[in-house]
Design a protein around this motif. Structure first.
Motif, PDB file in Angstrom:
ATOM      1  N   ARG A  30       0.805  -1.229   0.000  1.00  0.00           N
ATOM      2  CA  ARG A  30       0.000   0.000   0.000  1.00  0.00           C
ATOM      3  C   ARG A  30       0.833   1.272   0.000  1.00  0.00           C
ATOM      4  O   ARG A  30       0.519   2.216  -0.746  1.00  0.00           O
ATOM      5  N   PRO A  31       1.910   1.382   0.815  1.00  0.00           N
ATOM      6  CA  PRO A  31       2.712   2.625   0.786  1.00  0.00           C
ATOM      7  C   PRO A  31       3.263   2.933  -0.595  1.00  0.00           C
ATOM      8  O   PRO A  31       3.377   4.099  -0.976  1.00  0.00           O
ATOM      9  N   LEU A  32       3.614   1.884  -1.351  1.00  0.00           N
ATOM     10  CA  LEU A  32       4.144   2.087  -2.696  1.00  0.00           C
ATOM     11  C   LEU A  32       3.055   2.449  -3.693  1.00  0.00           C
ATOM     12  O   LEU A  32       3.258   3.304  -4.573  1.00  0.00           O
ATOM     13  N   LEU A  33       1.889   1.839  -3.532  1.00  0.00           N
ATOM     14  CA  LEU A  33       0.829   1.984  -4.527  1.00  0.00           C
ATOM     15  C   LEU A  33      -0.127   3.136  -4.262  1.00  0.00           C
ATOM     16  O   LEU A  33      -0.816   3.588  -5.176  1.00  0.00           O
ATOM     17  N   ALA A  34      -0.175   3.600  -3.019  1.00  0.00           N
ATOM     18  CA  ALA A  34      -1.136   4.644  -2.651  1.00  0.00           C
ATOM     19  C   ALA A  34      -1.053   5.886  -3.540  1.00  0.00           C
ATOM     20  O   ALA A  34      -2.087   6.446  -3.915  1.00  0.00           O
ATOM     21  N   PRO A  35       0.157   6.344  -3.912  1.00  0.00           N
ATOM     22  CA  PRO A  35       0.213   7.534  -4.784  1.00  0.00           C
ATOM     23  C   PRO A  35      -0.243   7.257  -6.219  1.00  0.00           C
ATOM     24  O   PRO A  35      -0.485   8.193  -6.983  1.00  0.00           O
ATOM     25  N   LEU A  36      -0.363   5.961  -6.583  1.00  0.00           N
ATOM     26  CA  LEU A  36      -0.653   5.606  -7.971  1.00  0.00           C
ATOM     27  C   LEU A  36      -2.082   5.143  -8.204  1.00  0.00           C
ATOM     28  O   LEU A  36      -2.562   5.171  -9.346  1.00  0.00           O
ATOM     29  N   LEU A  37      -2.758   4.711  -7.134  1.00  0.00           N
ATOM     30  CA  LEU A  37      -4.121   4.190  -7.275  1.00  0.00           C
ATOM     31  C   LEU A  37      -5.087   4.957  -6.386  1.00  0.00           C
ATOM     32  O   LEU A  37      -4.719   5.405  -5.304  1.00  0.00           O
ATOM     33  N   PRO A  38      -6.333   5.110  -6.832  1.00  0.00           N
ATOM     34  CA  PRO A  38      -7.354   5.705  -5.958  1.00  0.00           C
ATOM     35  C   PRO A  38      -7.510   4.870  -4.692  1.00  0.00           C
ATOM     36  O   PRO A  38      -7.379   3.637  -4.726  1.00  0.00           O
TER      37      PRO A  38
END
Length: 211
Positions: A30-38
């Motif tokens: 999640r920390p990696l993907l949070a800026p990329l996904l809603p």
């Protein structure tokens, strides 16, 4: 420069292992993907498959870059796979529907099978290009091997359809990550007798060139 077989296996399996981990433990990514996904995509019952899809998209690009950096060439299968992952992954996020990433293996395998078997009708042998192979086989050997691999790709496509249509998403992810590669390795090993039978030795090549 020819790629080390073990490194090649790691570059092929690495994205699949990450795909499995992201699906089963989306919170870890999640920390990696949070800026990329809603945020909505990182919650709920489909959070795993959405996280896994994005992780797969990123990792196949990284693996392809590493492969190019080491060998200074781009093998056909990884390139086609990377393009397909990006394309179907984008559709998955655009429509908020994991159907597209599940269809990806089916369509890619059908493409490979169709190209291989279709090329025979035009007298072309594309298997060495598709598999990035340096084997030296007779024309008949390549023809038989092409037919076998072409049929095998269609079998993989059919298996993918059966699994995603009849099983849970988690089961399908496990099958994609840890089922397809072992099946492919077993099939490849089963072709060794055919390869040995039709392999052209260096001595035979030398005699043929003198004749």
């Amino acid at each position: 420069m020819k790629q080390n077989p073990m490194l090649k296996l790691v570059l092929e399996m690495g994205p699949l292992v990450l795909f499995f981990l992201a699906n089963s433990r989306p919170a870890l990514f999640r920390p990696l993907l949070a800026p990329l996904l809603p945020e909505a995509m990182l919650e709920g019952e489909k959070a795993g498959i959405f996280a896994a899809t994005l992780v797969l998209m990123i990792s196949v690009v990284v693996a392809l870059f590493v492969s190019w950096h080491l060998t200074k060439k781009l093998p056909v299968m990884p390139v086609v796979t990377c393009i397909a992952v990006i394309f179907f992954g984008a559709l998955t996020f655009f429509f908020h529907d994991d159907l597209f990433i599940k269809l990806k293996p089916t369509i890619v395998n059908v493409i490979f099978g169709s190209v291989l078997l279709g090329s025979l009708a035009f007298g072309k042998l594309l298997l060495p290009v598709v598999l990035d192979s340096v084997m030296n086989l007779s024309q008949e050997g390549w023809r038989q091997l092409t037919i076998r691999w072409g049929v095998f790709f269609f079998v993989l496509a059919a298996l993918n359809e059966i699994v995603w249509r009849t099983q849970t998403t988690d089961f399908w992810v496990s099958f994609k990550a840890f089922g397809i590669m072992p099946l492919t390795i077993i099939f490849a090993l089963a072709q060794v007798p055919l390869i040995m039978k039709h392999e052209i030795k260096e001595e035979e090549e030398a005699v043929g060139s003198r004749d």
